[in-house]
Design a protein around this motif. Structure first.
Motif, short mmCIF file in Angstrom:
data_model
loop_
_atom_site.label_atom_id
_atom_site.label_comp_id
_atom_site.label_asym_id
_atom_site.label_seq_id
_atom_site.Cartn_x
_atom_site.Cartn_y
_atom_site.Cartn_z
N TYR A 118 -0.98 9.11 -5.58
CA TYR A 118 -2.10 8.16 -5.66
C TYR A 118 -3.32 8.77 -6.35
O TYR A 118 -4.11 8.06 -6.97
CB TYR A 118 -2.46 7.67 -4.25
N GLN A 119 -3.50 10.10 -6.26
CA GLN A 119 -4.68 10.70 -6.89
C GLN A 119 -4.40 11.15 -8.34
O GLN A 119 -5.28 11.76 -8.96
CB GLN A 119 -5.18 11.90 -6.06
N SER A 153 0.85 -1.19 0.00
CA SER A 153 0.00 0.00 0.00
C SER A 153 0.89 1.24 0.00
O SER A 153 2.10 1.15 0.27
CB SER A 153 -0.90 0.02 1.25
N VAL A 154 0.27 2.39 -0.24
CA VAL A 154 1.03 3.65 -0.19
C VAL A 154 1.49 3.90 1.25
O VAL A 154 2.60 4.34 1.49
CB VAL A 154 0.16 4.82 -0.73
N SER A 155 0.64 3.56 2.21
CA SER A 155 1.05 3.73 3.61
C SER A 155 2.33 2.94 3.89
O SER A 155 3.24 3.45 4.55
CB SER A 155 -0.06 3.25 4.56
N LYS A 172 -6.95 2.87 -7.54
CA LYS A 172 -7.76 4.03 -7.90
C LYS A 172 -7.67 4.24 -9.42
O LYS A 172 -8.15 3.41 -10.17
CB LYS A 172 -7.30 5.26 -7.12
N PHE A 191 -3.05 13.02 2.32
CA PHE A 191 -3.97 12.02 2.87
C PHE A 191 -3.58 11.81 4.34
O PHE A 191 -2.38 11.70 4.65
CB PHE A 191 -3.85 10.71 2.07
N ASP A 195 3.30 11.97 -3.26
CA ASP A 195 2.24 10.96 -3.18
C ASP A 195 1.37 11.17 -4.43
O ASP A 195 0.63 12.15 -4.51
CB ASP A 195 1.45 11.17 -1.89
C1 LIG Z 1 -3.58 10.53 -1.87
C2 LIG Z 1 -3.65 9.25 -1.08
N1 LIG Z 1 -2.55 8.79 -0.47
C3 LIG Z 1 -2.56 7.66 0.24
C4 LIG Z 1 -3.72 6.94 0.40
C5 LIG Z 1 -3.68 5.68 1.23
O1 LIG Z 1 -3.32 4.63 0.40
P1 LIG Z 1 -3.15 3.14 0.97
O2 LIG Z 1 -4.49 2.68 1.40
O3 LIG Z 1 -2.60 2.37 -0.21
O4 LIG Z 1 -2.18 3.20 2.10
C6 LIG Z 1 -4.88 7.35 -0.23
C7 LIG Z 1 -6.11 6.53 -0.10
O5 LIG Z 1 -7.20 6.91 -0.29
C8 LIG Z 1 -4.85 8.55 -0.98
O6 LIG Z 1 -5.95 9.02 -1.60
#
Ligand SMILES: Cc1ncc(COP(=O)(O)O)c(C=O)c1O
Length: 374
Positions: A186-187, A81-83, A210, A109, A184
């Motif tokens: 992810y978006q 995961s990103v976390s 996503k 986030f 980050d």
């Molecule tokens: C911008 C962003 N970073 C990190 C996360 C968390 O990602 P993960 O659940 O893979 O740790 C999210 C999840 O919604 C997110 O939108």
């Protein structure tokens, strides 16, 4: 408006009975991605455990993600995961004596800030860069990042309002102060073109469920080749070693050193198929189309009297449109009853299209929302 990706719609079966506008949370599942998941399962059912096939697929997925962001395969690690990716970097960040500050933003986030707060050695040296109306001016980075800052962590785009940052300019500012830049993405990864070399990004993380069209269980961590050797991962695992199957004790050369235990191969199969689809559709073309959808959404939402938060024009935003709603969770549930899938966060409903969506779908959802607001 012509839909340049109309031929792709049949690859997403959910679209025949639902309006799916939640790519900021989880995208619609494409048939080739579902087929890749089956391929993994069928392999186990018919051929049994096959490390080689699974590791080859992991390599192919890394190569495709590297292509998506303009990196090299050796600069990519697979994490759950990103976390996990942020935590792996935070735990092992080398720290010279005169640089202890970590800067992150209040539009990150929440998990990202929580991870930095959880680091004993940094928790008293955190700078939280403040937004105004959910946006951050470049001058704020000039003011808050100092010559004591070790790393600056920013989202490419805000998860709550679609505010898109000029990462290249941020990189220039923070690098002048001697800070590393962690993005980050992810978006953005999957619908906004990213080129880590042109943007001068040191470290980047993005998950696959996503806009990258995958399923939960896989995120990618990019780290610039020259930096990798400076990190001795503290969340070490056998996959981060040079030769995992020789049960070797040397860290792998590149970003692979951040990998931990056996990854979720089923999700890697999904990620590989999803990335193939995205690369074929081309993120540049996807961004162009989604920008048209964003312009339409801003204009139509205003006509319908919806209170849209975040940037008012398309130049500094993604296509994520957040509509203020006091009871966003209840609204999300009511819309789901009508086969409309959107994503609530606190007091906003997020409408997040991907290349498979149409202007008509967004118009329909906004009509329904306006009716629900009464
Ligand atoms: C911008 C962003 N970073 C990190 C996360 C968390 O990602 P993960 O659940 O893979 O740790 C999210 C999840 O919604 C997110 O939108």
């Amino acid at each position: 408006m012509k839909h340049p990706f109309h031929t792709y719609r049949s690859l997403f079966p959910i679209l025949s009975g639902h309006v799916h506008l939640a790519a900021c949370s989880g995208s619609a599942l494409a048939l080739p991605v579902a087929k890749a998941v089956d391929e993994y399962q069928n392999g186990l059912l018919t051929a049994g455990a096959d490390w080689k096939a699974h590791l080859d697929k992991m390599d192919e997925a890394k190569e495709k993600f590297a292509r998506l962001i303009g990196a090299e395969k050796e600069e990519i690690a697979v994490l759950p995961s990103v976390s996990d990716a942020v935590a792996a970097v935070a735990a092992s960040l080398p720290q010279p004596p005169h640089r202890r500050q970590i800067a992150f933003t209040d539009i990150d986030f929440p998990a990202v800030g929580q991870i930095w707060l959880a680091q004993d050695r940094f928790k008293d040296h955190l700078i939280i860069i403040q937004s105004e109306d959910g946006m951050i001016d470049l001058e704020q980075y000039e003011k808050d990042v100092t010559d004591q800052t070790l790393l600056t962590c920013v989202p490419h785009a805000g998860y709550r309002n679609g505010f898109k940052q000029d990462v290249k300019q941020i990189a220039e500012i923070v690098h002048q102060k001697g800070s590393l830049l962690f993005v980050d993405a992810y978006q953005t990864a999957g619908h906004i073109p990213i080129h880590v070399k042109d943007m001068d990004i040191d470290i980047l993380a993005a998950g696959t469920r996503k806009y990258m069209l995958g399923i939960p269980g896989t995120a990618f961590l990019y780290m610039k080749r020259e930096l990798c050797g400076q990190f001795e991962p503290k969340t070490a695992g056998w996959f981060g070693r040079n030769k995992p199957f020789a049960l070797d004790s040397c860290f792998a050369e590149g970003a692979k050193r951040f990998e931990s235990g056996t990854p979720s191969f089923i999700s890697i199969y999904a990620a590989d198929a999803a990335l193939r689809l995205l690369l074929e559709a081309e993120p540049g073309r996807i961004e162009h189309y989604l920008r048209e959808l964003a312009a339409f959404s801003l204009q139509y939402g205003a006509e319908k009297g919806l209170k849209i938060i975040g940037p008012e024009t398309v130049h500094n935003r993604t296509s994520l449109i957040s509509v203020y709603a006091e009871e966003a969770g209840r609204m999300e549930a009511l819309l789901r009853e009508k086969h409309i899938i959107v994503s609530a966060r606190n007091n906003v409903i997020r409408i997040a299209p991907h290349f498979y969506n149409t202007k008509e779908e967004i118009g329909f959802v906004m009509d329904e929302m306006a009716a629900l607001f009464g």
